[in-house]
Scaffold this motif. Structure first.
Motif, PDB file in Angstrom:
ATOM      1  N   MET A  21      21.086  24.754  62.726  1.00 50.57           N
ATOM      2  CA  MET A  21      19.904  24.653  63.574  1.00 50.57           C
ATOM      3  C   MET A  21      19.391  23.215  63.643  1.00 50.57           C
ATOM      4  N   MET A  22      19.482  22.496  62.518  1.00 50.53           N
ATOM      5  CA  MET A  22      19.023  21.108  62.498  1.00 50.53           C
ATOM      6  C   MET A  22      19.875  20.208  63.390  1.00 50.53           C
ATOM      7  N   MET A  23      21.140  20.557  63.544  1.00 47.53           N
ATOM      8  CA  MET A  23      21.994  19.762  64.424  1.00 47.53           C
ATOM      9  C   MET A  23      21.497  19.797  65.865  1.00 47.53           C
ATOM     10  N   PRO A  45      25.126  17.276  74.210  1.00 50.03           N
ATOM     11  CA  PRO A  45      25.749  17.049  72.892  1.00 50.03           C
ATOM     12  C   PRO A  45      25.434  18.146  71.889  1.00 50.03           C
ATOM     13  N   ALA A  46      24.269  18.787  72.021  1.00 54.62           N
ATOM     14  CA  ALA A  46      23.937  19.870  71.089  1.00 54.62           C
ATOM     15  C   ALA A  46      24.955  21.001  71.179  1.00 54.62           C
ATOM     16  N   LEU A  47      25.489  21.249  72.360  1.00 49.09           N
ATOM     17  CA  LEU A  47      26.493  22.298  72.532  1.00 49.09           C
ATOM     18  C   LEU A  47      27.720  22.049  71.656  1.00 49.09           C
ATOM     19  N   ILE A  48      28.075  20.780  71.482  1.00 47.29           N
ATOM     20  CA  ILE A  48      29.287  20.415  70.748  1.00 47.29           C
ATOM     21  C   ILE A  48      29.220  20.866  69.296  1.00 47.29           C
ATOM     22  N   SER A  49      28.016  20.912  68.739  1.00 48.81           N
ATOM     23  CA  SER A  49      27.849  21.146  67.300  1.00 48.81           C
ATOM     24  C   SER A  49      28.458  22.464  66.838  1.00 48.81           C
ATOM     25  N   GLY A  50      28.491  23.457  67.703  1.00 50.36           N
ATOM     26  CA  GLY A  50      29.021  24.756  67.300  1.00 50.36           C
ATOM     27  C   GLY A  50      30.480  24.726  66.903  1.00 50.36           C
ATOM     28  N   ALA A  85      30.398  19.534  58.625  1.00 52.15           N
ATOM     29  CA  ALA A  85      30.100  18.167  59.060  1.00 52.15           C
ATOM     30  C   ALA A  85      28.900  17.602  58.305  1.00 52.15           C
ATOM     31  N   THR A  86      28.978  16.321  57.960  1.00 50.67           N
ATOM     32  CA  THR A  86      27.826  15.671  57.348  1.00 50.67           C
ATOM     33  C   THR A  86      26.746  15.448  58.406  1.00 50.67           C
ATOM     34  N   PHE A  87      25.510  15.478  57.970  1.00 50.35           N
ATOM     35  CA  PHE A  87      24.398  15.310  58.906  1.00 50.35           C
ATOM     36  C   PHE A  87      24.371  13.898  59.467  1.00 50.35           C
ATOM     37  N   ARG A  88      24.640  12.903  58.627  1.00 49.91           N
ATOM     38  CA  ARG A  88      24.653  11.520  59.102  1.00 49.91           C
ATOM     39  C   ARG A  88      25.793  11.290  60.098  1.00 49.91           C
ATOM     40  N   GLY A  89      26.927  11.921  59.843  1.00 55.64           N
ATOM     41  CA  GLY A  89      28.048  11.804  60.759  1.00 55.64           C
ATOM     42  C   GLY A  89      27.725  12.395  62.115  1.00 55.64           C
ATOM     43  N   THR A 119      17.451  24.368  74.092  1.00 52.64           N
ATOM     44  CA  THR A 119      18.047  23.782  72.884  1.00 52.64           C
ATOM     45  C   THR A 119      17.579  24.496  71.621  1.00 52.64           C
ATOM     46  N   PRO A 120      16.281  24.811  71.440  1.00 52.66           N
ATOM     47  CA  PRO A 120      15.927  25.700  70.325  1.00 52.66           C
ATOM     48  C   PRO A 120      16.608  27.065  70.443  1.00 52.66           C
ATOM     49  N   GLY A 121      16.772  27.560  71.683  1.00 45.17           N
ATOM     50  CA  GLY A 121      17.506  28.814  71.869  1.00 45.17           C
ATOM     51  C   GLY A 121      18.934  28.698  71.383  1.00 45.17           C
ATOM     52  N   LEU A 122      19.549  27.571  71.670  1.00 43.75           N
ATOM     53  CA  LEU A 122      20.907  27.319  71.187  1.00 43.75           C
ATOM     54  C   LEU A 122      20.926  27.277  69.667  1.00 43.75           C
ATOM     55  N   ALA A 123      19.887  26.703  69.071  1.00 46.00           N
ATOM     56  CA  ALA A 123      19.807  26.642  67.611  1.00 46.00           C
ATOM     57  C   ALA A 123      19.796  28.048  67.010  1.00 46.00           C
ATOM     58  N   PHE A 124      19.033  28.956  67.595  1.00 46.36           N
ATOM     59  CA  PHE A 124      19.021  30.342  67.116  1.00 46.36           C
ATOM     60  C   PHE A 124      20.372  31.016  67.355  1.00 46.36           C
ATOM     61  N   PHE A 125      20.956  30.793  68.529  1.00 44.03           N
ATOM     62  CA  PHE A 125      22.235  31.388  68.883  1.00 44.03           C
ATOM     63  C   PHE A 125      23.323  30.957  67.911  1.00 44.03           C
ATOM     64  N   TYR A 126      23.443  29.654  67.712  1.00 48.48           N
ATOM     65  CA  TYR A 126      24.420  29.135  66.761  1.00 48.48           C
ATOM     66  C   TYR A 126      24.038  29.489  65.323  1.00 48.48           C
ATOM     67  N   GLY A 127      22.761  29.386  64.992  1.00 48.42           N
ATOM     68  CA  GLY A 127      22.318  29.654  63.631  1.00 48.42           C
ATOM     69  C   GLY A 127      22.631  31.065  63.182  1.00 48.42           C
ATOM     70  N   GLY A 128      22.486  32.023  64.082  1.00 50.43           N
ATOM     71  CA  GLY A 128      22.803  33.400  63.729  1.00 50.43           C
ATOM     72  C   GLY A 128      24.281  33.655  63.555  1.00 50.43           C
TER      73      GLY A 128
END
Length: 454
Positions: A45-47, A114-119, A125-129, A25-34
């Motif tokens: 990344m926060m998502m 669910p983290a996968l969906i964020s991309g 998207a709002t953070f609260r949403g 999941t942190p790996g996904l954060a870097f992948f999506y973040g980049g």
């Protein structure tokens, strides 16, 4: 079972695999973040990171119980192990490991899905949403789907794995297709980004993308081989199949990219690797290493083509979650019905190995039902959140940047007080020229309080 039946090697392998999957999941954060623009890096990344926190709490309180404690209608568990009740005792054993080791391992799957969906909804998207969506979708979709796929009880378990006999070794249906269908729904609900198809929306950091892809590849050995739940032949087979398919998928993606665009790119290589990992996930226990090469090569090419379909159909899937995870997960699952071999641990022959179309049909039914259910719930949930607390950013806020608006931060401080800005501020610079009485201009010295405005 008794304490004597716990195998130390199996327990160590399952716990180590849980840690590997956690790293994904942190790996996904870097992948999506980049892959996003610089003004959206932190939010992207926060998502992923907030999903770790939210889903962990849900899993401990009710998630594990609803997924793996008993069976209700072959679609969900019960509340008998809420709060992990009774699972701390020495006699709480699952297979050859303590039940809590299995709890920890499956938790990591619940987190990354669910983290996968964020991309698919990057930049808008709002953070609260997002937090509200993660809570609702995990409860309403992930837990029942995971139960349906993985709760096996001699015909009295989940309808997909235990009744239909569809195979999903490590999550092609329960994780990737499931997340991909929800990603498509949210991309439609939130609409297109401002400037989509007009403004350049290139990845801001390909090194971060490669770092993320590397972490995902590494962690995926825990994802797939760890799903054997023991340190034995099945784990070894799935490990080799995972590596073979991923390597082949890189080649498959780059071939298509070269033929269609004339260049093999860094982003294509990273995306191809992820596509191969996704496709081999459901089939890693069902195919031979040669079959894994075929699955990976085809998945890389198919997903490389699929990511372009969003432009044809008009939905803004920001980071190609649908093209990679939905299509890759679907193909990998169907591949069991094509390339499955009785020589592999799952012991099922597919169409190309003389097994007929029976298993292929089972795989198709499971994936169609899950896709429709996940899409429908995600669409309704997304609409409800948007109409109540707000899910889509306002247009002006999106243009400003989600990092600044939602988190009051930026990923990179180019002119911080200790950097270039500080160096410039310490240098005396003439102030703007003033007009003299004779019409000429002459510079004036800046006051002590004046600095350089950046």
């Amino acid at each position: 079972m008794t304490l004597m039946e716990i195998n130390a090697g199996d327990t160590a392998w399952v716990l180590a695999s849980a840690a590997l999957v956690m790293l994904m999941t942190p790996g996904l954060a870097f992948f999506y973040g980049g892959m996003v623009r610089v003004k959206s890096v932190l939010n992207m990344m926060m998502m992923s990171f907030i999903t770790i926190a939210v889903v962990t709490i849900l899993w401990v309180v009710v998630g594990y119980s609803l997924t793996f404690a008993g069976d209700t209608g072959h679609v969900i568990g019960d509340f008998s192990e809420v709060g992990l009740k009774g699972l701390l005792a020495p006699e709480a054993v699952s297979g050859t490991t303590p039940t809590l080791a299995f709890v920890a391992f499956q938790l990591m799957f619940a987190i990354i899905t669910p983290a996968l969906i964020s991309g698919a909804i990057a930049d808008r998207a709002t953070f609260r949403g997002w937090i509200a969506f993660v809570v609702g979708w995990t409860l309403l979709v992930y837990f029942p789907v995971a139960h349906s796929v993985w709760f096996l009880d001699d015909g009295n378990g989940g309808w997909i794995g235990d009744k239909l006999k569809a195979i999903d070794f490590a999550g092609g249906t329960a994780v990737h297709l499931n997340a991909g269908a929800a990603a498509l729904a949210l991309a439609i609900v939130l609409g297109k980004r401002v400037g989509w198809k007009k403004d350049p929306m290139r990845p801001h950091s390909l090194p971060l993308v490669l770092l993320g892809a590397g972490l995902l590849w590494f962690g995926w050995f825990g994802f797939n081989a760890g799903s054997a739940l023991s340190a034995g032949t099945t784990a070894a087979v799935t490990f080799v199949n995972t590596q073979a398919a991923t390597a082949a998928a890189v080649i498959g993606w780059l071939i298509v990219e070269r033929l269609t665009h004339g260049k093999a790119t860094t982003l294509g290589m990273a995306s191809g690797a992820v596509a191969g990992l996704v496709a081999i996930t459901p089939s890693c226990g069902a195919v031979t290493p040669l079959g894994a090469l075929a699955v990976g090569l085809l998945a890389g090419g198919i997903c490389a083509f699929a990511v372009s379909l969003k432009y044809k159909f008009g939905f803004d899937d920001s980071l190609d979650v649908v093209g990679v995870h939905f299509v890759g997960g679907l193909f990998g699952s169907l591949a069991i019905g094509l390339f499955g071999s009785a020589a592999a641990p799952s012991a099922v022959n597919g169409l190309f190995y003389g097994g007929g179309a029976t298993q292929l049909g089972r795989q198709a039914v499971a994936n169609v039902v899950v896709a429709i259910y996940s899409f429908s719930v995600a669409f309704i949930l997304g609409k409800v959140i948007d109409k109540t607390i707000g899910f889509r950013l306002k247009e002006d806020d999106e243009v400003t940047g989600v990092d600044q608006v939602e988190h009051a931060e930026t990923a990179y401080d180019y002119l911080g007080s200790s950097g270039l800005r500080g160096a410039l501020s310490s240098r005396p610079v003439p102030a703007p020229a003033e007009t003299a009485e004779n019409g000429t201009t002459e510079a004036t010295e800046p006051s002590e309080k004046e600095g350089v405005k950046a």
